[in-house]
Design an enzyme around this catalytic site. Structure first.
Site, mmCIF file in Angstrom:
data_model
loop_
_atom_site.group_PDB
_atom_site.id
_atom_site.type_symbol
_atom_site.label_atom_id
_atom_site.label_comp_id
_atom_site.label_asym_id
_atom_site.label_seq_id
_atom_site.Cartn_x
_atom_site.Cartn_y
_atom_site.Cartn_z
ATOM 1 N N VAL A 78 -4.532 -1.674 1.286
ATOM 2 C CA VAL A 78 -4.635 -0.630 0.263
ATOM 3 C C VAL A 78 -4.783 0.708 0.978
ATOM 4 C CG1 VAL A 78 -6.079 0.297 -1.588
ATOM 5 C CG2 VAL A 78 -5.580 -2.143 -1.527
ATOM 6 N N GLY A 79 -3.786 1.563 0.799
ATOM 7 C CA GLY A 79 -3.823 2.885 1.429
ATOM 8 C C GLY A 79 -4.986 3.690 0.870
ATOM 9 N N ARG A 164 4.807 7.393 -9.793
ATOM 10 C CA ARG A 164 3.558 7.045 -10.503
ATOM 11 C C ARG A 164 3.094 8.288 -11.236
ATOM 12 N NH1 ARG A 164 1.685 4.552 -4.946
ATOM 13 N NH2 ARG A 164 3.434 3.116 -4.739
ATOM 14 N N SER A 273 5.313 -10.413 -4.164
ATOM 15 C CA SER A 273 4.555 -9.252 -4.655
ATOM 16 C C SER A 273 5.511 -8.238 -5.258
ATOM 17 C CB SER A 273 3.842 -8.610 -3.457
ATOM 18 O OG SER A 273 3.267 -7.362 -3.789
ATOM 19 N N HIS A 275 4.092 -5.206 -5.492
ATOM 20 C CA HIS A 275 3.266 -4.080 -5.062
ATOM 21 C C HIS A 275 2.279 -3.686 -6.173
ATOM 22 C CE1 HIS A 275 3.580 -1.304 -1.473
ATOM 23 N NE2 HIS A 275 2.653 -0.667 -2.160
ATOM 24 N N SER A 307 -0.649 -9.396 -6.915
ATOM 25 C CA SER A 307 -0.290 -8.606 -8.088
ATOM 26 C C SER A 307 -0.820 -9.261 -9.362
ATOM 27 C CB SER A 307 1.229 -8.372 -8.198
ATOM 28 O OG SER A 307 1.686 -7.665 -7.042
ATOM 29 N N ARG A 330 -6.424 -4.326 -6.310
ATOM 30 C CA ARG A 330 -7.329 -3.519 -7.150
ATOM 31 C C ARG A 330 -8.682 -4.200 -7.349
ATOM 32 N NH1 ARG A 330 -2.216 -3.037 -9.393
ATOM 33 N NH2 ARG A 330 -1.422 -0.901 -9.559
HETATM 34 C C1 FMN Z 1 -4.397 2.061 -4.397
HETATM 35 C C2 FMN Z 1 -3.416 1.091 -3.801
HETATM 36 C C3 FMN Z 1 -2.863 1.366 -2.558
HETATM 37 C C4 FMN Z 1 -1.983 0.449 -1.972
HETATM 38 N N1 FMN Z 1 -1.528 0.685 -0.705
HETATM 39 C C5 FMN Z 1 -0.745 -0.238 -0.094
HETATM 40 C C6 FMN Z 1 -0.353 -0.068 1.253
HETATM 41 O O1 FMN Z 1 -0.738 0.895 1.908
HETATM 42 N N2 FMN Z 1 0.458 -1.010 1.789
HETATM 43 C C7 FMN Z 1 0.905 -2.104 1.079
HETATM 44 O O2 FMN Z 1 1.644 -2.925 1.613
HETATM 45 N N3 FMN Z 1 0.517 -2.295 -0.199
HETATM 46 C C8 FMN Z 1 -0.298 -1.397 -0.795
HETATM 47 N N4 FMN Z 1 -0.722 -1.619 -2.074
HETATM 48 C C9 FMN Z 1 -0.335 -2.860 -2.780
HETATM 49 C C10 FMN Z 1 -1.355 -3.982 -2.511
HETATM 50 O O3 FMN Z 1 -1.290 -4.414 -1.191
HETATM 51 C C11 FMN Z 1 -1.098 -5.184 -3.433
HETATM 52 O O4 FMN Z 1 0.235 -5.602 -3.292
HETATM 53 C C12 FMN Z 1 -1.376 -4.866 -4.893
HETATM 54 O O5 FMN Z 1 -2.556 -4.099 -5.010
HETATM 55 C C13 FMN Z 1 -1.524 -6.150 -5.709
HETATM 56 O O6 FMN Z 1 -1.669 -5.879 -7.054
HETATM 57 P P1 FMN Z 1 -3.095 -5.904 -7.807
HETATM 58 O O7 FMN Z 1 -3.892 -4.793 -7.204
HETATM 59 O O8 FMN Z 1 -2.765 -5.617 -9.231
HETATM 60 O O9 FMN Z 1 -3.691 -7.237 -7.605
HETATM 61 C C14 FMN Z 1 -1.619 -0.727 -2.668
HETATM 62 C C15 FMN Z 1 -2.176 -0.990 -3.925
HETATM 63 C C16 FMN Z 1 -3.083 -0.099 -4.486
HETATM 64 C C17 FMN Z 1 -3.692 -0.432 -5.819
#
Ligand code: FMN
Length: 392
Positions: A78-79, A164, A273, A275, A307, A330
C-alpha cells in the site's frame, strides 16, 4: 457494535485522519462499481456448513516458497502507508511479523526498504512497479536484495494510473490541494501531532534514496503520473527474472489467459487482483475472476488473491476458490490509521479467530482441506456463477 473489525476500524479511521488520506485509501476508480462488487460478491459466496466432525484440532498454518506462515494471509503493498500512522510501514510490518505473516513494502512507501527491514526479524516482501526509469528499478532491487528481501511482488496492472475522482474532491490532488491538506491536518489534531509532526520525513523513502534528495507528497502524484510505462510487455520482465533469483510474483492478473502467460514466463506466483477496484472500474470482482484462473493454473504456480477481503470468512472463501494466500489491503490500513501497530495486531487476531470459526463449521482441519467442497455446490466456478447476481 462490531459488524466486522475492518468496518469498525474504517469508521474510526474516518474520524481520526484527514479526509484526503481517508478517501485516498477508501476510494476506487471512476464510479467505484468494481470496488463495491469486490466486497459484495465475495461476501455472497456461501460457505458449506458441516457438523459433528470432531474439529478439536485445527491448524491455520501454511507455507509459501519455503516460508512458514501462521495463517494464509499477507499484508498487501500500500503506497503511502507511512502517512496513516507514524512511520506506518514499520508499525504494520512489526504487527505482521509478530503474527507470523509477511508484510509487503510498496515501491512508493514513506519508509525506505532498509528502515522497515531492520525493524523486523522476518524477511520483507517487496513490491515493484514497472517504471520508465529502469535505473530506479535496478537501484531498488539492489537495495531490496541488500535488505534480505527474497520475495518480489511485481505489479503489472498499472501501465497507466486509474482515475480516482475522490482524490480531486478530497484535496489529495487538484486545485489548492496543498492548502486544503494543511487545513484538514489542523482539524485532525491527533494525526497532526502523531504523523504530521512526529512521523517525518514525509517523502517517498525509496525514491529519495535513489535521487539523493528528499521528495515531497506533491512529487508523489507527479512522479507516478510521469513514470508509469504503457509500453510494458512480458519481455520487459525478462531482465528482472534474470536479475532476481528469489520467488517472483506477478500482481494484477484477472484473466486465465494472462495467468497462463505468467506460467509460461516462469513466474513463481500470481496475485489475482483488480488493485482493489482502483484501476479499471468495470472489470470483474476477484471473487468472480478467481475460480476460472484457479481452474487454468492451479498447481503450476502459487495463487495469491486480494481485493474486497474484509474479514476471516473472506479469507476462507478465497482459499476455497483456489487461492493459496490472501492479501489484505484496506482492511489493515483502516486499523493502522486508527491504532497503529496495536490496531493491525488486533485486526489480525480477529481474522485468525474468524477463520478458525469458519473452518470449524465447514469441517476443514487444515488450509489444505479447504477447497470447492467447502462452498455450497461442488465446483467453485459453477457455484459462484449461480450464486452471484448477473450484473457484471
Ligand atoms: C491506499 C492504497 C494504496 C495502494 N498502493 C499500492 C501499491 O503501491 N502497489 C500495489 O501493487 N498495490 C497497491 N494497492 C493495491 C493493494 O495492494 C491491493 O491490491 C488492494 O488494496 C486490495 O483491495 P482491498 O484493499 O479492497 O482489499 C494500494 C491499495 C490502496 C487501498
Amino acid at each position: 457494535m462490531i459488524i466486522s473489525a475492518s468496518t469498525d476500524y474504517r469508521q474510526a479511521a474516518k474520524r481520526r485522519i484527514p479526509p484526503f488520506l481517508f478517501h485516498y485509501a477508501d476510494g476506487g476508480a471512476y464510479t467505484e462499481h468494481t470496488l463495491r462488487h469486490n466486497v459484495e460478491d465475495l461476501a455472497g459466496i456461501a460457505l458449506r456448513q458441516r457438523v459433528l466432525k470432531d474439529m478439536s484440532s485445527l491448524s491455520l498454518e501454511t507455507e509459501l516458497f519455503g516460508e512458514s506462515m501462521a495463517m494464509p494471509v499477507a499484508l498487501a503493498p500500500v503506497g503511502l502507508a507511512g502517512m496513516y500512522a507514524r512511520r506506518g510501514e514499520v508499525q504494520a510490518a512489526r504487527a505482521a511479523a509478530s503474527k507470523g505473516i509477511p508484510f509487503t513494502l510498496s515501491t512508493v512507501s514513506v519508509c525506505p526498504i532498509a528502515e522497515v527491514a531492520s525493524a523486523i526479524e522476518r524477511p520483507l516482501w517487496f513490491q515493484l512497479y514497472v517504471l520508465k526509469d529502469r535505473g530506479f528499478m535496478k537501484h531498488v532491487l539492489e537495495r531490496a536484495k541488500a535488505a534480505g528481501v527474497k520475495t518480489l511482488v511485481f505489479t503489472v496492472d498499472m501501465p497507466v494510473p486509474g482515475a480516482r475522482y475522490r482524490d480531486a474532491h478530497s484535496g489529495m490532488s487538484g486545485k489548492h490541494a496543498g492548502i486544503r491538506r494543511m487545513l484538514q491536518a489542523v482539524t485532525h489534531p491527533f494525526w497532526a501531532w502523531d504523523v504530521g509532526l512526529h512521523g517525518r520525513p514525509h517523502d517517498l523513502g525509496n525514491v529519495s534514496d535513489y535521487r539523493g534528495e528528499p521528495t515531497e507528497l506533491e512529487d508523489y502524484i507527479a512522479w507516478l503520473g510521469n513514470n508509469f510505462d504503457p509500453s510494458i510487455s512480458w519481455k520487459d520482465l525478462e531482465w528482472i527474472r534474470e536479475f532476481w533469483d528469489g520467488p517472483m510474483i506477478i500482481k494484477g492478473i484477472l484473466d486465465p489467459e494472462d495467468a497462463r502467460d505468467a506460467v509460461r514466463f516462469g513466474a513463481d506466483g500470481i496475485v489475482v487482483s483488480n488493485h482493489g477496484g482502483r484501476q479499471l472500474d468495470g472489470v470483474p470482482s476477484t471473487a468472480r475472476a478467481l475460480p476460472a484462473i484457479a481452474d487454468a493454473v492451479k498447481g503450476d504456480l502459487a495463487i495469491l488473491a486480494d481485493s474486497g477481503v474484509r474479514n476471516g470468512l473472506d479469507v476462507v472463501r478465497m482459499i476455497a476458490m483456489g487461492a493459496d494466500t490472501v492479501l489484505l489491503g484496506r482492511a489493515y490500513i483502516y486499523a493502522l490509521a486508527t491504532a497503529g501497530e496495536a490496531g493491525v495486531a488486533h485486526l489480525l487476531e480477529l481474522f485468525e479467530k474468524e477463520m478458525q470459526v469458519a473452518m470449524t463449521l465447514t469441517g476443514a482441519r487444515s488450509i489444505a482441506e479447504l477447497g470447492p467442497d467447502s462452498l455450497v455446490t461442488g465446483s467453485a466456478a459453477s457455484s459462484i456463477e449461480r450464486m452471484l447476481s448477473p450484473s457484471l
